[in-house]
Design an enzyme around this catalytic site. Structure first.
Site, PDB file in Angstrom:
ATOM      1  N   ASP A  64       0.865  -1.174   0.000  1.00  0.00           N
ATOM      2  CA  ASP A  64       0.000   0.000   0.000  1.00  0.00           C
ATOM      3  C   ASP A  64       0.904   1.228   0.000  1.00  0.00           C
ATOM      4  O   ASP A  64       1.677   1.444   0.940  1.00  0.00           O
ATOM      5  CB  ASP A  64      -0.891  -0.015   1.247  1.00  0.00           C
ATOM      6  CG  ASP A  64      -1.896   1.127   1.264  1.00  0.00           C
ATOM      7  OD1 ASP A  64      -1.707   2.107   0.518  1.00  0.00           O
ATOM      8  OD2 ASP A  64      -2.862   1.044   2.040  1.00  0.00           O
ATOM      9  N   VAL A  65       0.829   2.024  -1.046  1.00  0.00           N
ATOM     10  CA  VAL A  65       1.716   3.176  -1.190  1.00  0.00           C
ATOM     11  C   VAL A  65       1.486   4.212  -0.087  1.00  0.00           C
ATOM     12  O   VAL A  65       2.372   5.027   0.195  1.00  0.00           O
ATOM     13  CB  VAL A  65       1.541   3.794  -2.600  1.00  0.00           C
ATOM     14  CG1 VAL A  65       2.273   5.110  -2.746  1.00  0.00           C
ATOM     15  CG2 VAL A  65       2.039   2.809  -3.657  1.00  0.00           C
ATOM     16  N   TYR A 156      -8.050  16.394  -4.204  1.00  0.00           N
ATOM     17  CA  TYR A 156      -7.303  15.727  -5.266  1.00  0.00           C
ATOM     18  C   TYR A 156      -6.518  16.746  -6.090  1.00  0.00           C
ATOM     19  O   TYR A 156      -5.340  16.526  -6.405  1.00  0.00           O
ATOM     20  CB  TYR A 156      -8.280  14.956  -6.152  1.00  0.00           C
ATOM     21  CG  TYR A 156      -7.650  14.249  -7.328  1.00  0.00           C
ATOM     22  CD1 TYR A 156      -6.890  13.097  -7.151  1.00  0.00           C
ATOM     23  CD2 TYR A 156      -7.848  14.716  -8.624  1.00  0.00           C
ATOM     24  CE1 TYR A 156      -6.334  12.435  -8.231  1.00  0.00           C
ATOM     25  CE2 TYR A 156      -7.293  14.058  -9.710  1.00  0.00           C
ATOM     26  CZ  TYR A 156      -6.535  12.918  -9.510  1.00  0.00           C
ATOM     27  OH  TYR A 156      -5.993  12.266 -10.597  1.00  0.00           O
ATOM     28  N   LYS A 160      -2.416  16.837  -6.457  1.00  0.00           N
ATOM     29  CA  LYS A 160      -1.721  16.710  -7.741  1.00  0.00           C
ATOM     30  C   LYS A 160      -0.887  17.954  -8.050  1.00  0.00           C
ATOM     31  O   LYS A 160       0.175  17.856  -8.668  1.00  0.00           O
ATOM     32  CB  LYS A 160      -2.727  16.433  -8.861  1.00  0.00           C
ATOM     33  CG  LYS A 160      -3.319  15.033  -8.819  1.00  0.00           C
ATOM     34  CD  LYS A 160      -2.246  13.960  -8.956  1.00  0.00           C
ATOM     35  CE  LYS A 160      -2.828  12.574  -9.139  1.00  0.00           C
ATOM     36  NZ  LYS A 160      -1.780  11.533  -9.285  1.00  0.00           N
ATOM     37  N   THR A 191      -9.920   4.968 -17.978  1.00  0.00           N
ATOM     38  CA  THR A 191      -9.413   4.017 -16.991  1.00  0.00           C
ATOM     39  C   THR A 191     -10.531   3.685 -16.010  1.00  0.00           C
ATOM     40  O   THR A 191     -11.570   4.358 -15.988  1.00  0.00           O
ATOM     41  CB  THR A 191      -8.236   4.617 -16.208  1.00  0.00           C
ATOM     42  OG1 THR A 191      -8.735   5.671 -15.354  1.00  0.00           O
ATOM     43  CG2 THR A 191      -7.156   5.173 -17.129  1.00  0.00           C
ATOM     44  N   THR A 194     -11.848   6.721 -14.106  1.00  0.00           N
ATOM     45  CA  THR A 194     -12.697   7.713 -14.779  1.00  0.00           C
ATOM     46  C   THR A 194     -13.999   7.109 -15.288  1.00  0.00           C
ATOM     47  O   THR A 194     -14.778   7.792 -15.950  1.00  0.00           O
ATOM     48  CB  THR A 194     -11.957   8.350 -15.971  1.00  0.00           C
ATOM     49  OG1 THR A 194     -11.592   7.323 -16.908  1.00  0.00           O
ATOM     50  CG2 THR A 194     -10.708   9.078 -15.508  1.00  0.00           C
TER      51      THR A 194
END
Length: 257
Positions: A64-65, A156, A160, A191, A194
């Protein structure tokens, strides 16, 4: 099979689907040994099987990042197994959805744990490994949301945007050790992440009207940009932010026909 990444070891997060999976496939096609990282083994093994069936080399690393110890350990172990780390792609992300005045502090922080903290932990670890070998390429994946204000995605978007500027600092620090750090900035790409905004033909058409190229992007189109920046073809490129968005970020406004 190509040769653009021959003998290179690449570590890719979020590699079980979407842009991460497409990048893993392209890297393997160009000769890299690809380490696929994600939270669940099943999608990673599915992508790894595709790579091996095509004659490529792939390993899986479940981590898990958003968990510092787990993510750092996964990168370090991959480098120890293979003797080096040449490429890191920080692609994993997480996001919450909602208006600012109804966003909880926990939801706000959830946008940063994977996207910002994970990118920092991965970049820091990779730079330490790459400094010893005297070379390396780090590609961090941002989003068009990090360039423009996006309603209902404030957390988000902020995360980013942080990735973009953090990567510039990493590029500056890494340059003296021949470590390059660049950013790829996707627009709307088809993806699993989305899928909710492309639920029907009408929604898709309205989305495509806002894109100068008049279509949604495909994961492999972003993967090709990542491949270029990872390869020696981009040996004099660092600190760059490359939009892969069909021209969306180039327009001040869109003329609807």
């Amino acid at each position: 099979m190509g040769t653009r990444l021959n003998s290179k070891v690449a570590f890719i997060t979020g590699a079980g689907s979407g842009i991460g999976a497409a990048t893993a496939l392209r890297f393997a096609e160009e000769g890299a040994l690809v380490v696929l990282c994600g939270r669940r083994i099943e999608p990673l093994e599915a992508v790894a099987a595709q790579i091996r069936d095509a004659g490529g080399r792939a390993e899986c690393a479940v981590a898990d990042v958003s968990n510092e110890a787990a993510y750092v350990a996964a990168i370090t172990a991959a480098a120890e197994r293979n003797g080096r780390l040449d490429i890191l792609v920080n692609n994993a992300m997480a996001y919450s959805w909602g208006a600012i005045d109804s966003t909880s502090t926990a939801d706000w922080h959830s946008n940063f744990a994977t996207t910002v903290d994970g990118t920092f932990w991965g970049t820091r670890t990779a730079m330490s490994l790459m400094r010893v070998q005297g070379s390396g390429s780090i590609i961090n994946i941002a989003s068009i949301c990090g360039l423009f204000g996006t309603p209902w995605m404030a957390g988000y978007s902020a995360a980013k945007a942080a990735v973009i500027n953090f990567s510039r600092a990493a590029a500056s620090e890494g340059a003296s050790h021949n470590i390059r750090c660049n950013v790829v900035i996707p627009g709307v790409v088809e993806t699993p992440a989305t899928a909710g905004m492309l639920t029907d033909d009408k929604t898709r058409l309205n989305t495509e009207k806002l894109i100068p190229l008049k279509r949604v992007g495909q994961p492999v189109e972003v993967a090709n940009a990542i491949l270029f920046l990872a390869s020696d073809e981009a040996s004099y490129i660092t600190g760059a932010s490359l939009p892969v968005d069909g021209g969306r970020s180039s327009e001040l406004y869109t003329v609807l026909e």
